[in-house]
Design an enzyme around this catalytic site. Structure first.
Site, PDB file in Angstrom:
ATOM      1  N   GLU A   9      38.367  43.022  27.350  1.00 54.99           N
ATOM      2  CA  GLU A   9      39.682  43.438  26.852  1.00 54.99           C
ATOM      3  C   GLU A   9      40.185  42.609  25.681  1.00 54.99           C
ATOM      4  O   GLU A   9      40.722  43.139  24.716  1.00 54.99           O
ATOM      5  CB  GLU A   9      40.711  43.358  27.993  1.00 54.99           C
ATOM      6  N   ASP A  82      39.112  43.531  32.940  1.00 51.47           N
ATOM      7  CA  ASP A  82      39.558  42.811  34.137  1.00 51.47           C
ATOM      8  C   ASP A  82      39.186  43.558  35.422  1.00 51.47           C
ATOM      9  O   ASP A  82      39.187  44.801  35.451  1.00 51.47           O
ATOM     10  CB  ASP A  82      41.072  42.599  34.091  1.00 51.47           C
ATOM     11  N   ASP A  84      40.332  44.926  38.108  1.00 49.58           N
ATOM     12  CA  ASP A  84      41.379  45.549  38.916  1.00 49.58           C
ATOM     13  C   ASP A  84      41.517  47.018  38.497  1.00 49.58           C
ATOM     14  O   ASP A  84      40.738  47.523  37.684  1.00 49.58           O
ATOM     15  CB  ASP A  84      42.715  44.806  38.769  1.00 49.58           C
ATOM     16  N   GLU A  86      43.696  48.527  36.626  1.00 49.25           N
ATOM     17  CA  GLU A  86      43.987  48.690  35.200  1.00 49.25           C
ATOM     18  C   GLU A  86      42.717  48.488  34.375  1.00 49.25           C
ATOM     19  O   GLU A  86      42.427  49.237  33.434  1.00 49.25           O
ATOM     20  CB  GLU A  86      45.067  47.694  34.773  1.00 49.25           C
ATOM     21  N   TYR A 299      40.618  34.849  38.409  1.00 54.47           N
ATOM     22  CA  TYR A 299      41.457  35.982  38.016  1.00 54.47           C
ATOM     23  C   TYR A 299      42.834  35.883  38.662  1.00 54.47           C
ATOM     24  O   TYR A 299      42.968  35.609  39.857  1.00 54.47           O
ATOM     25  CB  TYR A 299      40.785  37.297  38.413  1.00 54.47           C
ATOM     26  N   ARG A 301      45.322  38.095  39.069  1.00 50.91           N
ATOM     27  CA  ARG A 301      45.978  39.226  39.748  1.00 50.91           C
ATOM     28  C   ARG A 301      45.245  39.469  41.065  1.00 50.91           C
ATOM     29  O   ARG A 301      44.213  40.127  41.097  1.00 50.91           O
ATOM     30  CB  ARG A 301      45.977  40.476  38.873  1.00 50.91           C
ATOM     31  N   HIS A 345      39.007  39.899  45.204  1.00 48.42           N
ATOM     32  CA  HIS A 345      38.981  38.652  44.446  1.00 48.42           C
ATOM     33  C   HIS A 345      39.357  37.479  45.333  1.00 48.42           C
ATOM     34  O   HIS A 345      39.956  37.638  46.385  1.00 48.42           O
ATOM     35  CB  HIS A 345      39.957  38.719  43.268  1.00 48.42           C
TER      36      HIS A 345
END
Length: 730
Positions: A9, A82, A84, A86, A299, A301, A345
């Site tokens: 990203e 990432d 997740d 998103e 990570y 989140r 995670h």
């Protein structure tokens, strides 16, 4: 052998990963999402199964073209956004552009940006996760349907530019309801009675009145306290019960996203948005000089408290070496995640124990160092031995009354040598009172008679519930299942940016606009604004992710009742734009009655003779509801820069300003100066009062745009004020 393309990203992440992979890899960044729903229209075909109509994001054409070109030349394409929902959506949208037939692409997941983790992920690529992507897509479409169908109703009925959101509006409702409870609160008087007592050895300690005739006593008036004092006059005080025990306090689990946001707010004063921004920097990679960019944390989140066995072992070795064997438990400590936690995670932790904060502080910004230290300390402490306290509780009897006292003294610091969790002020006070934290009691022996040295009555009043802080609101959202940890920062930022909530000394307070819009939404969209309903929708999205529910079924079930509410609200919602509340105040220009109207910056007084007379003014309302116009023509000692005539304070659509008294012959105006010097070094400007587009007052340099210094709160003239600084603006 051809080259492989790795797409992440952010450029920072790309730079860090590029260092770990050899010449056969090219690492490029998409710079976030490359596709989204169009801004100009709904972008969801409700009639065709809620089919989204994705478009390339404006400004991303060049990036997409470069990714396509690199993808065409590569043998393999690894999609590494990432790990997740998103990130999964970003990966799917990139794949649809760079590898339409799906023959080259695969997904790789990095929980941490370290050489070992990156190389391990590249060795075992996986397929794109359709369920995770569809869960993100369902959330995006739900939010789009609510935002794009409810917001226009607010534009029509209140004013343009307002917005409603499936989760943000519920968050504002919680803040409004708390404010309502505070306003409705009626303080209740009560009295405490503290006895200062002496042991037979002459050692002093204090105890509080707790019971009368074996029952809990409540003294609510001064007269009642005097009765108790009279009863105790000459009474013999004696210790009737003593319990002494060793109490252990276990360490706190490592950080999840929400817990990190809470602690960073309480300890560092960071907003949730700032916490996540700085954490992202630490995750993606910090340049450590000769070693190059290194991802310093896992990570950020996550709602899991799980730790890898390797990380735990590194922490245990560090604890033994730095603090000693007595600080190390016999076995590693395991933490169980909440039942509904997404356990993909680990918890948030440092990636390498070999980089303690003090070793790399020269490479970090002040904010990065503070947050990294917080994460480091919580991680190390979670594998340390419990803190040990000697706790004593005693009961003292005097006639029919019972007093109690408690003392708790640290015997062994354990994990508290490194870290203690921050709590809200109210929680901390209750804990100290109940446990007698750090209160040392003399030796107390059951049966010992005590000397009553002094009895002190004190008047108190019950306190209203506290306003939410960002930390306590995150806690409330999490406990109610509203949103997900990854969304909290955006929610808190949005409700403040929209002008629905403002922050006063870190407390969140609804604005008049926030209360008004919330009341209208609750009346017309009771289900959407319902806490339980919003939590249920989060559970449905989780089911989409685990593959147990088809996303279109979730959308269909939601949309029918919602659309009915939209149609009804468009017709029945109160129209504030056309509402005029009559007053007995007369217009100073034409003597017609003034009416209260709602405008872009809130309520104001306007002449009922509009459009013939366009006179307006601000007003105040006292406790009885009496409306008083604000004098907007206050003469000042300022002189007009054009004609030297006196200037007066006037109010306009963007707030107060100075205007020449010779208007309309002279139309000169200027900002209101505060006489406070600009805080930018070397600038000779003064701070002047300004307003944002949403009506919030701030103070900016008079030399703008040459100097862009601005603060929300006005510092003192000597420079020792409490301005909140730049960079937290709208």
């Amino acid at each position: 052998m051809g080259k492989s393309l790795v797409i992440v990203e952010s450029p920072a992440k790309a730079k860090t990963i590029n260092k770990f992979l050899g010449r056969n890899f090219i690492v490029m960044a998409s710079v976030g999402h490359v596709k989204d729903l169009p801004k100009s229209k709904l972008g969801v075909d409700v009639e065709k199964g809620f089919e989204p109509q994705y478009v390339k994001i404006k400004g991303k054409a060049k990036i997409i073209s470069e990714l396509k070109k690199a993808g065409k030349a590569a043998d393999k394409i690894y999609l590494a956004p990432d790990p997740d929902r998103e990130g999964e959506a970003i990966a799917w949208h990139i794949a649809s552009e760079v590898d339409k037939d799906g023959t080259k692409t695969s997904r790789v997941l990095f929980n941490e940006i370290t050489e070992k983790a990156v190389k391990a992920a590249i060795k075992v690529p996986i397929a794109l996760d359709r369920h995770k992507y569809e869960a993100q897509q369902a959330r995006r479409i739900l939010d789009r349907l609510v935002g794009y169908q409810v917001s226009p109703i607010l534009w029509d009925k209140v004013r343009r530019g307002l917005s409603a959101g499936r989760v943000q509006s519920v968050a504002v409702r919680l803040i409004c309801e708390r404010e309502s409870a505070i306003s409705a609160f009626k303080p209740r008087e009560y009295w405490s009675l503290t006895a200062e007592l002496l042991t037979p050895e002459g050692k002093s300690f204090s105890a509080k009145l707790a019971k009368c005739d074996g029952k809990k006593i409540e003294v609510v008036t001064e007269a009642e306290s005097k009765v108790v004092l009279a009863d105790l006059d000459g009474a013999q005080f004696a210790i009737t019960d003593v319990t002494a025990r060793e109490v252990k306090r276990k360490p706190t689990a490592p950080f999840t996203t929400s817990k990190l946001q809470m602690d960073a707010s309480r300890k560092l004063g960071f907003s949730a948005k700032k916490t996540m921004m700085v954490a992202q920097q630490l995750y993606e990679g910090i340049d450590l000089g000769k070693e190059g960019p290194i991802g310093l944390i896992t990570y950020m989140r996550t709602d899991s408290t799980r730790l890898s066995a390797e990380a735990v072992e590194e922490a245990r070795e560090h604890i033994k070496e730095v603090y000693g064997a007595e600080y190390l438990p016999a076995k590693p400590i395991e933490y169980k995640s909440k039942k509904k936690a997404q356990d993909a995670h680990e918890a948030i932790r440092p990636t390498y124990v070999r980089y303690p904060p003090e070793k790399i502080k020269a490479n970090l910004t002040k904010d990065q160092l503070r947050l990294y230290t917080l994460i480091w300390n919580r991680f190390i402490s979670c594998q340390m031995a419990p803190a040990v306290f000697d706790q004593t509780r005693a009961q003292i009897t005097a006639g029919k009354y019972i007093f109690t006292t408690a003392g708790s003294v640290m015997k062994f610091a354990g994990f508290m040598a490194v870290y203690t969790e921050a709590k809200e002020k109210e929680e901390e006070t209750l804990e100290k009172e109940s446990e007698g934290t750090d209160v040392t009691l003399p030796k107390l022996v059951k049966g010992a008679e005590l000397e009553n040295k002094k009895l002190t009555p004190a008047q108190h009043f019950t306190q209203p519930p506290p306003r939410f802080t960002e930390a306590s609101l995150v806690k409330e959202l999490e406990e109610n299942g509203i949103g997900r940890p990854s969304t909290y920062a955006a929610i808190l930022s949005t409700v403040q940016d929209r002008g629905y909530v403002e922050k006063e000394q870190r407390q969140l307070k609804p604005t008049e606009l926030g209360v008004l819009v919330t009341d209208m939404l609750v009346e017309n969209f009771p289900e959407i604004l319902n806490v339980e309903f919003t939590a249920h929708m989060e559970e449905e999205l989780d089911k989409v992710e685990d593959g147990s529910v088809e996303w279109r079924k979730v959308m269909s079930k939601f949309y029918g009742p919602f659309h009915e509410s939209v149609v009804k609200a468009a017709k029945d919602m109160k129209n504030l734009k056309g509402e005029e509340i009559p007053t007995d105040i007369l217009c100073e220009k034409c003597s017609k009655p003034m009416v209260i109207k709602w405008g872009r910056l809130g309520k104001f007084l306007a002449c009922s003779g509009y459009p013939d007379c366009k006179s307006t003014t601000d007003f105040t309302t006292d406790e009885s509801g009496k409306v008083t116009p604000v004098d907007t023509k206050v003469e000042t000692d300022e002189k007009c820069p054009k004609c030297s005539a006196p200037m007066i304070v006037k109010s306009g659509r963007f707030g107060r300003f100075l205007a020449c008294t010779k208007y309309p012959d002279c139309k000169s105006t200027k900002a209101i100066s505060t006489k406070v010097p600009c805080g930018e070094e070397g600038c000779d400007g003064k701070l002047v009062e300004r307003r944002t587009k949403r009506g919030r007052v701030f103070y900016g340099c008079s030399n703008y745009p040459k100097c862009e210094y601005a603060v929300w709160k006005l510092p003192k003239a000597d420079g020792d004020g409490d301005g909140e600084g730049e960079g937290e603006g709208e």
